[in-house]
Each structure stands twice: as structure tokens, then as C-alpha cells.
Design an enzyme around this catalytic site. Structure first.
Site, PDB file in Angstrom:
ATOM      1  N   GLY A 116      39.673  22.759  32.611  1.00 32.47           N
ATOM      2  CA  GLY A 116      40.070  23.350  33.887  1.00 32.47           C
ATOM      3  C   GLY A 116      41.517  23.039  34.215  1.00 32.47           C
ATOM      4  O   GLY A 116      42.062  22.011  33.827  1.00 32.47           O
ATOM      5  N   CYS A 117      42.146  23.954  34.934  1.00 29.96           N
ATOM      6  CA  CYS A 117      43.524  23.716  35.360  1.00 29.96           C
ATOM      7  C   CYS A 117      43.568  23.122  36.755  1.00 29.96           C
ATOM      8  O   CYS A 117      44.625  22.785  37.249  1.00 29.96           O
ATOM      9  CB  CYS A 117      44.326  25.019  35.319  1.00 29.96           C
ATOM     10  SG  CYS A 117      43.814  26.232  36.542  1.00 29.96           S
TER      11      CYS A 117
END
Length: 276
Positions: A116-117
Site C-alpha cells: 500500500g502507498c
């Protein structure tokens, strides 16, 4: 269906101690605090996202979020919206078409296992700046119309007047008249609620392109993206835009105005959207 304000109020009264001219006042006074309530969105029985929001206009919120996040293509893809109150929040159950549900499931499957960013639950960078169709051309709005719409917004925020803690997003027609106003503790939530209200009003594409949205916040790229997703040709903000918001506005054909203070403002993108 409306949320019961007794169980999920939009604001809460509290006793506070004020500081005046550097001195702590001895007697407590009443003050109003905006509520933040967990709002869980479920699509066809599957949990998708939970946000902290003001528990009002939640059907507009669900519809606007569905549209601006690309979960559905139009309001017609929504089969129904039900609100389920729980002691610690509200669950919004959204029934969408089978085709939209299949796309959403595939999107979630594609994201599964990736790193995930950290941006609002979005798991891949391409999901952040999504493909949104540019807003079609429309007659330019007079500058005076945009300035008047922003000034009118200040008088249409009852929750902010009571608490000082909420944002507002409003839609003004080509004459600068505020037709819909939505408030929320979150600026994105307020705009999603407004987009939902526009979708329910079934305003045609030409009217939208020649209209504007005014917001009581800064103009980040998501605000531009949501404005374009709603087909509205102009976004005016009280505070500054970001560089990404400016570039995205140019690409999507959305006029972008910021730092609006009285009769002062700065036009950042698409000057052809403004006349005068």
C-alpha cells in the site's frame, strides 16, 4: 431514511475554559463541538471503506463517493441505499448493479497482496489519480458571479457557525445562485455529499459544465478530480491549491481559483472559464 439526531447528533455541547488576552478565564462556558462519527460503506454486502464524517446527508455521501471514486458510472447504477444505525456509528449499505459489483471485486482482487502507498486506503499509485473525463466546454462565467458565490457560502454554513469545525461545498448555477450546500468535518466528505446531491437532482451535462463548485478549504488534487467527475467546469476555494491540483485542472478543463478573500482571488488554471 434519516439518521436519528438523538443517537447520532451533528454537534455536541461541552463546557470549556477560554483564554482571553493571555489569561485563563475562571468560569467555564458552553461551546459546541462538531461530531465525528464512523461511517462504514458496504457495497453489495461487502465492506469497502470506513470514514469519520458528520452524520448528515449520508445518502448523498454514499452516492457522491460511489461516483467520484469510480465505483459506479452514474446514479442509475445504484439500486438502493439503506442506513443501519449502530451504537458506535452508521453502516451505509449500497446496492449497485451486478456489472459495477464485478468491476469492484476485480479491482479489489488486483490490489490484493500489493504494497500500500498509504493514501486513504488506496493500495496502488495508479489508483490515486484516476482517469476522469475532461469537462466539456461551456460559456465562461463572469468573475463577479464566482466572487458572489463564494461570499454567499459564508452565510450558508449553520454547522460551521455553531462549531467552527466543519467544511462546506456548494454548487452554484451559471447565475451564481447557491442551489445546494453540504457540510462535513471532512472537506472531501462535504464535496462527495454535494456530488451526490447533484446526481439526485439530475442536472444535465450542459448546466453542470457551465456552473461552479465553491469550497471552504484548500484545493487538493482530489477536490479537482471530484469536481471533474461531477462534470462541473469551475472549482473555487478559500485557500490555496497544490501544484498537482493545478496541473490536473489544466488537463481536465476545470477552472481553478484559490485564495478567495472578498473581491480578491488567484486564477490558477483554465482562464477561458472566466470572463471579466
Amino acid at each position: 431514511m434519516d439518521i436519528d439526531p438523538a443517537t447520532h447528533p451533528t454537534w455536541h455541547s461541552a463546557q470549556v475554559l477560554r483564554v482571553r488576552e493571555g489569561r485563563l478565564m475562571p468560569a467555564p462556558q458552553a461551546d459546541q463541538l462538531a461530531e465525528e462519527t464512523p461511517i462504514a460503506l458496504e457495497f453489495n454486502g461487502i465492506s469497502h471503506a470506513t470514514m469519520l464524517a458528520t452524520p448528515a446527508d449520508l445518502e448523498d455521501f454514499a452516492l457522491g463517493f460511489s461516483l467520484t471514486e469510480g465505483i459506479v458510472a452514474s446514479a442509475h447504477d445504484i439500486r438502493g441505499i439503506e442506513l443501519r444505525e449502530e451504537c458506535d456509528g452508521v453502516v451505509v449499505e449500497v446496492e449497485i448493479s451486478s456489472a459495477c459489483a464485478a468491476r469492484l471485486k476485480e479491482r479489489r482482487r488486483a490490489m490484493s497482496g500489493r504494497t500500500g502507498c498509504g493514501l486513504c486506503g488506496v493500495e496502488t499509485l495508479p489508483e490515486v489519480v484516476r482517469d476522469v473525463a475532461p469537462v466539456a466546454g461551456a460559456p465562461a462565467l463572469p468573475l463577479a458571479t464566482v466572487l458572489a458565490a463564494m461570499q454567499a457560502l459564508r452565510e450558508r454554513q449553520p454547522l460551521h457557525a455553531a462549531t467552527g469545525a466543519t467544511h462546506a461545498a456548494a454548487w452554484a448555477d451559471a447565475d451564481g445562485q447557491l442551489r445546494y450546500v453540504r457540510e462535513d468535518v471532512g472537506r472531501h466528505n462535504a464535496l462527495d455529499k454535494l456530488v451526490g446531491a447533484l446526481a439526485r437532482a439530475d442536472i444535465d451535462a450542459a448546466q453542470r459544465a457551465g456552473s461552479l463548485i465553491v469550497v471552504s478549504s484548500r484545493a487538493s488534487f482530489e477536490m479537482v478530480q471530484k469536481t471533474a467527475a461531477a462534470g462541473v467546469g469551475m472549482l473555487a476555494a478559500v485557500s490555496a491549491p497544490t501544484a498537482l491540483a493545478q496541473r490536473l485542472s489544466q488537463r481536465l478543463g476545470v477552472g481553478l481559483m484559490g485564495f478567495m478573500r472578498g473581491n480578491d482571488a488567484t486564477l490558477y488554471a483554465c482562464p477561458e472559464r472566466i470572463s471579466g
